[in-house]
Design an enzyme around this catalytic site. Structure first.
Site: not given
Length: 248
Positions: A76, A79, A146, A239
């Site tokens: 990891q 990266h 992860h 409304h």
């Protein structure tokens, strides 16, 4: 087919170019410039998420293999200099063994992977947990992209974890195998966003559309009366009058 990458591709997809129309959604991983570009165009089109930097959290105990844990943390770390390798362990001797393995394996990495991983490792951290339950609580607070489980009865531990992008249970379920073959995904939430969202999937390309049809106006009168009352409570007279058109 348009050959284009990076932030330029994000802009092209969002705005369209030539005979290529603007798209409805942009998905997939990228570097910090891709993430910045996606943050600019979201709203003009949908995006999957603003992801990065990448992160892995390993929950382990005295049964874990230090060499394997260290290898996964370094996988990891290479990266990006901002990647986050995180270790949560219940055993001090195991932590010490993993740290020794990290130093040994880091020294053997080739350049430029070594330099990148060194920077990432220096920004990572380890937590000594008093119990597996404490380790789970720490992991859930971080909500990692992860999450690897390397403990006794790893499946039981994994099923008690609530917040993560991807879960990898046991020594054989390496995160790197998720990247390159087994799945389930390579585009996952980071920076704690796994608390409320999941990874890229077929669901990303689906949307919920609602509709209403009233066949029996008489049976619907209580709803009409409620709408009139609520609209006037909110000061929305038009409304209320639109609802009154449905009175019987």
């Amino acid at each position: 087919m348009l050959k284009c990458g990076g932030a330029q591709a994000v802009a092209t997809l969002a705005e369209g170019i030539g005979e290529i129309p603007a798209c409805n959604i942009i998905v997939g991983p990228g570097n910090q410039w891709v993430t910045a570009a996606k943050s600019i165009v979201q709203g003009k089109c949908a995006i999957d998420m603003l992801a990065g930097p990448s992160e892995v959290l390993v929950i382990c105990d005295e049964t874990a293999d230090p060499k394997t844990v260290a290898a996964d943390l370094l996988a990891q770390a290479e990266h990006d200099v901002e990647a986050r390798p995180i270790l949560v362990c219940t055993s001090t001797p195991t932590i010490e063994a993993i740290n020794a393995e990290l130093k040994r394996q880091l020294a053997e990495l080739p350049s430029p992977n070594k330099e990148t991983a060194e920077m990432a490792v220096s920004k990572g951290f380890v937590c000594k947990a008093d119990s597996v339950e404490d380790a789970i609580a720490i992991s859930d607070k971080i909500a990692p992209e992860h999450l690897e489980i390397m403990t006794a009865d790893a499946m039981k531990v994994g099923m008690q974890c609530n917040h993560y992008g991807g879960l990898f249970v046991g020594r054989n379920a390496a995160e790197v195998l998720g990247d390159y073959g087994c799945g389930p995904n390579h585009v996952l939430p980071t920076a704690g966003t796994a608390r409320y969202t999941g990874g890229l999937s077929v669901h990303t390309f689906l949307r919920i559309r609602t509709w209403m049809r009233v066949d029996n106006a008489a049976d619907n009168q209580p709803v009409v009366e409620d709408a009139i009352a609520l609209a006037r409570m909110e000061g929305l007279e038009a409304h209320a009058r639109a609802a009154e058109c449905r009175k019987e």
